[in-house]
Every structure is written in C-alpha cells, then in structure tokens.
Design a protein around this motif. Sequence first.
Motif, PDB file in Angstrom:
ATOM      1  N   PHE A 134      -0.727 -19.717  31.795  1.00 58.20           N
ATOM      2  CA  PHE A 134      -0.644 -18.957  30.541  1.00 58.20           C
ATOM      3  C   PHE A 134      -0.451 -19.864  29.332  1.00 58.20           C
ATOM      4  CE2 PHE A 134      -0.592 -15.395  33.350  1.00 58.20           C
ATOM      5  CZ  PHE A 134      -1.386 -14.508  32.644  1.00 58.20           C
ATOM      6  N   ASP A 135       0.060 -21.039  29.562  1.00 55.64           N
ATOM      7  CA  ASP A 135       0.092 -22.039  28.491  1.00 55.64           C
ATOM      8  C   ASP A 135      -1.353 -22.391  28.099  1.00 55.64           C
ATOM      9  OD1 ASP A 135       1.493 -23.894  26.812  1.00 55.64           O
ATOM     10  OD2 ASP A 135       0.723 -25.480  28.137  1.00 55.64           O
ATOM     11  N   ARG A 138      -2.864 -19.446  26.226  1.00 56.64           N
ATOM     12  CA  ARG A 138      -2.366 -19.316  24.845  1.00 56.64           C
ATOM     13  C   ARG A 138      -3.054 -20.325  23.917  1.00 56.64           C
ATOM     14  NH1 ARG A 138       3.502 -17.466  22.997  1.00 56.64           N
ATOM     15  NH2 ARG A 138       2.644 -16.606  21.099  1.00 56.64           N
ATOM     16  N   ARG A 139      -3.276 -21.526  24.455  1.00 58.71           N
ATOM     17  CA  ARG A 139      -3.877 -22.568  23.611  1.00 58.71           C
ATOM     18  C   ARG A 139      -5.388 -22.415  23.462  1.00 58.71           C
ATOM     19  NH1 ARG A 139      -3.569 -27.025  25.966  1.00 58.71           N
ATOM     20  NH2 ARG A 139      -2.308 -26.567  27.798  1.00 58.71           N
ATOM     21  N   ARG A 142      -7.597 -17.638  22.081  1.00 60.00           N
ATOM     22  CA  ARG A 142      -6.884 -17.038  20.946  1.00 60.00           C
ATOM     23  C   ARG A 142      -7.133 -15.539  20.799  1.00 60.00           C
ATOM     24  NH1 ARG A 142      -5.590 -21.744  17.729  1.00 60.00           N
ATOM     25  NH2 ARG A 142      -4.476 -22.896  19.317  1.00 60.00           N
ATOM     26  N   THR A 145      -5.925 -10.480  24.369  1.00 61.92           N
ATOM     27  CA  THR A 145      -4.812  -9.566  24.083  1.00 61.92           C
ATOM     28  C   THR A 145      -4.271  -8.895  25.347  1.00 61.92           C
ATOM     29  OG1 THR A 145      -6.336  -7.737  23.726  1.00 61.92           O
ATOM     30  CG2 THR A 145      -5.668  -8.997  21.762  1.00 61.92           C
ATOM     31  N   ILE A 230      -0.890  -9.176  26.759  1.00 61.76           N
ATOM     32  CA  ILE A 230      -0.678 -10.590  27.070  1.00 61.76           C
ATOM     33  C   ILE A 230       0.667 -11.099  26.546  1.00 61.76           C
ATOM     34  CG2 ILE A 230      -1.743 -11.728  25.049  1.00 61.76           C
ATOM     35  CD1 ILE A 230      -3.321 -13.381  27.279  1.00 61.76           C
ATOM     36  N   GLU A 231       1.179 -10.464  25.513  1.00 62.93           N
ATOM     37  CA  GLU A 231       2.461 -10.898  24.942  1.00 62.93           C
ATOM     38  C   GLU A 231       3.574 -10.858  25.991  1.00 62.93           C
ATOM     39  OE1 GLU A 231       3.224 -12.377  22.280  1.00 62.93           O
ATOM     40  OE2 GLU A 231       1.178 -12.274  21.485  1.00 62.93           O
ATOM     41  N   TYR A 234       3.448 -14.114  27.826  1.00 61.00           N
ATOM     42  CA  TYR A 234       3.945 -15.248  27.042  1.00 61.00           C
ATOM     43  C   TYR A 234       5.484 -15.234  27.020  1.00 61.00           C
ATOM     44  CZ  TYR A 234      -0.892 -15.740  25.385  1.00 61.00           C
ATOM     45  OH  TYR A 234      -2.249 -15.916  25.317  1.00 61.00           O
TER      46      TYR A 234
END
Length: 239
Positions: A134-135, A138-139, A142, A145, A230-231, A234
């Motif tokens: 997930f890192d 996230r990178r 973008r 969601t 997705i939040e 994170y």
Amino acid sequence: MRYNKEFFDLQIRFAQTVAALIDMPIEKALLDYTNIYVRFGLGRAFDQHHPIWRCYADGLSQSVDLCDWTYGFYLARAEVTQTRSTVATSGCFSYAIHNAECVRIHFENVEPATVSPLSIDRLPVRREELRSLFDHVRRNQREATRVAGTSWLYNLRSYRRCFPDEYSASVKVAESRFRNMSLWGQFLDRHGAVRVGVAENFTRRLSHIANLKDLVCSFPLQALAVEAPIEQFYRFYRV
Ligand SMILES: CC(C)(COP(=O)(O)OP(=O)(O)OC[C@H]1O[C@@H](n2cnc3c(N)ncnc32)[C@H](O)[C@@H]1OP(=O)(O)O)[C@@H](O)C(=O)NCCC(=O)NCCS
C-alpha cells in the motif's frame, strides 16, 4: 507455483459433470467451468479460437485419457509467464489496477512450505507485505480511491485478519467464479497439492448433482467479494 495433476483432474471431473448435466460439449465446459485456460497462461479472454486453446481442444478428442492430455499440455506450458496484469508484488500479495480508481488484491503463497502463510506466527510478515504494497499504491496510484478483492480466502478468519475490519466485513457472495482461482484455490494446500478430504467430499457431491443450483453448492466455500475505501488501508497500515 506448479500445481499437481490432481488439481486438474478435479476440475475435469467438474467439467464432465456440467457437460452431462446441461448437455454441453466437454470442450466448452472446460473453457467455461474450469481454471484450465488461465493455467495455460492464455489470459482472461476465454477465447475458444485462441490458437493454443484450439491445439489443446483439438487434442481432447484424440487423447486416450483426457486428464493425462490436459496435465501434459499444462506442463509443456508451465514455463510460460502468466499474463495477469500485476502492477507490484510484495511477498504473498500483489495488486492490479481494475480501473484507475480501484486496486485489486491478489494472494499466492511464496513462503517456504514448513509453515502456513496464514498462521498467526506469520501474521506480522503478511501485514508488513501489505504495508509495503500500500506504500507503493499510495506513491504510484494517485487516482485510486477503492480496494477490492474476490476470493474463497475471505471465508477464513486467518486471511481476513490481514486486512482492515471494514474491508473484511463488506463480504458478498461472488457468483459464477468457475473460471477463477478465487473459487478453485480452496482445494489447494500451501504446497500446491490438492487437499484430499475436501476434494473427496466435493467429488462425492458431484455424483449426486441434479440441477444447476447444486453445481454451486457442491463447492464447500463460495468466492466472496470485498471492497472498501482506500483511506482505510492507508490508516490501517500507517502509510
Ligand atoms: C491459502 C493456502 C496457502 C492455505 O494452505 P495451507 O497453509 O496449507 O493451509 P492450512 O491447512 O495450514 O490452513 C491454514 C488456515 O486456513 C484454513 N483453511 C485452509 N484451507 C481451507 C479450506 N479449503 N477450507 C477451510 N479452511 C481452510 C485452515 O483451517 C487454517 O485456519 P486456522 O489457522 O484458523 O486453523 C492454500 O490454500 C493456497 O495457497 N491456496 C491457493 C491460493 C489461492 O486460492 N489464491 C487465489 C486467491 S484469489
């Protein structure tokens, strides 16, 4: 991972049951009701005219033993790279982009076989793999969601605990997964061998099938679909 012959035999047995039940040619039942096309590394278009599938299907009628022919064909194709559109892999997990907004999670055991990859002792390793995955998401993604997955594995507490609760709690039965590992994977152990007891029960049930509904019910576990924002991932993995 290279799968044992029994895994193919089991699927062929299922296809034969379907073919007899709904009067379908065995070639079509193998295409629509097993994971064999995917295992040959032919992608997911399930194109009955694909030249490699044609070669396999044409050989069916000439072969003395359908199971031997199928497994020999698989072994000859086993070095072919699988065509799944994986973006990144971290240990047992990988992800693909479903559309720009949705990340799909996949699982395949890559642990040395002494211990189950889903055991409590390996949970920190699994969570760290997902954190790293997930890192990457996230990178690099973008626009993503949502996160989604479909697998029999979501029936298992030992698998669900790798993920945020909200995701695991969103389960819905995913229908018509006969072509996918999300259904057939339940017959495998961590070595890629068939789980004997589970397979025997399944085969026993197949011999009593009377209608299409029974086909679905003959699988001990159903494929389950899960999805969440997705939040939540994170937050859960602190990336
Ligand atoms: C997931 C996988 C590694 C488990 O195999 P394993 O490690 O040999 O399994 P174990 O017997 O040690 O069981 C591990 C846990 O899963 C459970 N489990 C495994 N297979 C199961 C099955 N078919 N039905 C019910 N429970 C099962 C066990 O009960 C155990 O749970 P517990 O820890 O709560 O007791 C193996 O099934 C596999 O690799 N399958 C293919 C992967 C797959 O399906 N990928 C596609 C995903 S879409």
